[in-house]
Scaffold this active site. Structure first.
Site, PDB file in Angstrom:
ATOM      1  N   VAL A   1       0.947   4.027  -3.591  1.00 41.92           N
ATOM      2  CA  VAL A   1       0.289   5.326  -3.480  1.00 41.92           C
ATOM      3  C   VAL A   1       1.212   6.489  -3.815  1.00 41.92           C
ATOM      4  CG1 VAL A   1      -0.932   6.901  -1.936  1.00 41.92           C
ATOM      5  CG2 VAL A   1      -1.440   4.456  -1.889  1.00 41.92           C
TER       6      VAL A   1
ATOM      7  N   HIS B   1      -1.431 -13.138  -1.442  1.00 39.95           N
ATOM      8  CA  HIS B   1      -2.740 -13.456  -0.863  1.00 39.95           C
ATOM      9  C   HIS B   1      -2.770 -14.884  -0.308  1.00 39.95           C
ATOM     10  CE1 HIS B   1      -5.255 -10.106  -3.023  1.00 39.95           C
ATOM     11  NE2 HIS B   1      -4.420  -9.651  -2.107  1.00 39.95           N
TER      12      HIS B   1
ATOM     13  N   GLY C   1       4.728   6.015  -3.910  1.00 38.52           N
ATOM     14  CA  GLY C   1       6.058   5.425  -4.010  1.00 38.52           C
ATOM     15  C   GLY C   1       6.493   4.932  -2.642  1.00 38.52           C
TER      16      GLY C   1
ATOM     17  N   HIS D   1       0.832  -1.213   0.000  1.00 36.58           N
ATOM     18  CA  HIS D   1       0.000   0.000   0.000  1.00 36.58           C
ATOM     19  C   HIS D   1       0.863   1.257   0.000  1.00 36.58           C
ATOM     20  CE1 HIS D   1      -4.311  -1.347   1.012  1.00 36.58           C
ATOM     21  NE2 HIS D   1      -3.650  -2.412   0.610  1.00 36.58           N
TER      22      HIS D   1
END
Length: 340
Positions: free
Chosen positions: A83, A208, A85, A79
Site C-alpha cells: 500500500v 497461501h 511501502g 498488505h
C-alpha cells in the site's frame, strides 16, 4: 604538426567527451540510490544488538498461544508493503473509517498479526539499549521471517533499517492489493509496479499455503460462475462440492476456509500441488496453473520444495524493499499504533 583543422577536431571531440561525462555525472547524481543499499542485515549491530533474538522470543511465545499468529503476521506484512511501502502504516490507528486498516481489503486482517508486532515491540523496548530505537516496520519484517520459520518454512536474513511512516489513509488502499478474481496479466501488472517479477509473484502466492479466507471471497466460483457453468470449470469438482458444504448459500459469508486444504498449518509447497489438482481457492490462485505462461513455474515449485523456498526468500526480500523510508525520512514510533 597538427593543423588548425586538426586542433578544432580534437577540441570538438574533447568537448563532446566532456559533455557526455557531465551528462553522465548529472544522471547519476539525480538517480535515487537503490533502496537495498540503504538496508543492511546488521543495521542494528551497534544500536540494538539483540533485536533479532528479542523479536524471535516474543513471536515464538505468541505462536505457542495461537497458530493464527503465522498467517496473520505474514499477511499483515504483505498488505503493509503493497500500500504505502514497508513503513508500518497499516498499523496506525485513527478516526474510524479513515486509516488503512479500515478499508474492506484490510478489515479482515486478523488481530493476532497486529498483536504480534505490539508484543515484539514491547520486548525490544524493554531492553534499555533498544528503547525507541527499532522501527515498527523492521519489527514487522523480522516477525514475518520468524513466523515463516516457525511454520516449517525457510529461515532467511532480513534486511533492516526501515523507518516508520506517518501517514495512513483508507483511500491509499484502493486498487493497491491483488484481488481474488485477478487474471495473470492483472497480477503481473500489480506486482511489476513494485519491482517484482512473475516468478516473485508466484513464489509470494505460495504463502497461501497458510491461512484462511472467507466464503464471500470465492462463493461466485462455486455457485454462480457464469450463465453456462454454476461451478468454475477450472475448479476440481469434488473440491467445489466440499466448499459448498462448508459455505452454504444462506450462511454467513464470513465463515473462514483454509486456503490450503491439505496442510494448512505447514509452510510447504503443497499450494502448488493443489493448483495442479484444480484446488486453488481463488481464481487468482488457480490461474497460475491454468495459464500456460506461469504453469511451468508452478510445476517446478510443486516438484522441488527447495526451488520454492529459495524463490520465496528472494521474493520476500525484494518485497521488503518496496517504498521503504530510510535515513531521516519517517520516524521510529514509540507506539506502533500512533505517530510520535
Amino acid at each position: 604538426m597538427a593543423t588548425a583543422t586538426d586542433s578544432r577536431r580534437t577540441w570538438g571531440g574533447a568537448q563532446g567527451s566532456i559533455m557526455t561525462l557531465i551528462i553522465l555525472i548529472l544522471t547519476l547524481s539525480l538517480s535515487p540510490l537503490p533502496t537495498q543499499a540503504q538496508l543492511k542485515t546488521d543495521f542494528y549491530k551497534n544500536i540494538c544488538p539483540n533485536v533479532e533474538s528479542l523479536v524471535r522470543s516474543a513471536v515464538t511465545q505468541k505462536f505457542q498461544q495461537t497458530f493464527v499468529t503465522v498467517p496473520a503476521t505474514l499477511r499483515l506484512f504483505f498488505h503493509d508493503c503493497f500500500v504505502r511501502g514497508c513503513d508500518a502504516s497499516v498499523l496506525l490507528a485513527g478516526p474510524t473509517g479513515k486509516v488503512e486498516k479500515d478499508h474492506p481489503d484490510d478489515i479482515s486482517l486478523a488481530g493476532d498479526g497486529f498483536d504480534t508486532v505490539v508484543k515484539a515491540k514491547a520486548a525490544v523496548d524493554k531492553d534499555s539499549r533498544c528503547t525507541n530505537k527499532v522501527s515498527c516496520a523492521d519489527i514487522l519484517a523480522l516477525a514475518t521471517r520468524d513466523v515463516v520459520s516457525l511454520a516449517g518454512g525457510p529461515f532467511y536474513q532480513v534486511e533492516l533499517g526501515r523507518r516508520d511512516g506517518r501517514i495512513s489513509t483508507i483511500a491509499s488502499v484502493q486498487h493497491s492489493l491483488p484481488q481474488p478474481e485477478f487474471n495473470l496479466d492483472k497480477l503481473n501488472t500489480m506486482f511489476s509496479s513494485h519491482g517484482l517479477s512473475q516468478t516473485d509473484m508466484i513464489a509470494l502466492s505460495g504463502a497461501h499455503t497458510l491461512g484462511f479466507s472467507h466464503c464471500g471471497k470465492f462463493s461466485k466460483r462455486i455457485y454462480n460462475f457464469s450463465p453456462k457453468n454454476k461451478i468454475d470449470p477450472t475448479l476440481n469438482l469434488a473440491y467445489a462440492l466440499q466448499l459448498r458444504q462448508m459455505c452454504p448459500v444462506k450462511v454467513d459469508p464470513r465463515i473462514a476456509i483454509n486456503m490450503d486444504p491439505t496442510t494448512p498449518q505447514i509452510f510447504d509447497n503443497a499450494y502448488y500441488k493443489n493448483l495442479q489438482q484444480g484446488k486453488g481457492l481463488f481464481t487468482s490462485d488457480q490461474i497460475l496453473f491454468t495459464d500456460p505462461r506461469s504453469r511451468n513455474t508452478v510445476n517446478l515449485f510443486a516438484s522441488n520444495a527447495n526451488a520454492f523456498n529459495q524463490a520465496f526468500i528472494s521474493a520476500i526480500t525484494k518485497l521488503g524493499r518496496v517504498g521503504v523510508k530510510t535515513g531521516n525520512a519517517g520516524e521510529i514510533r514509540r507506539d506502533c499504533s500512533f505517530i510520535n
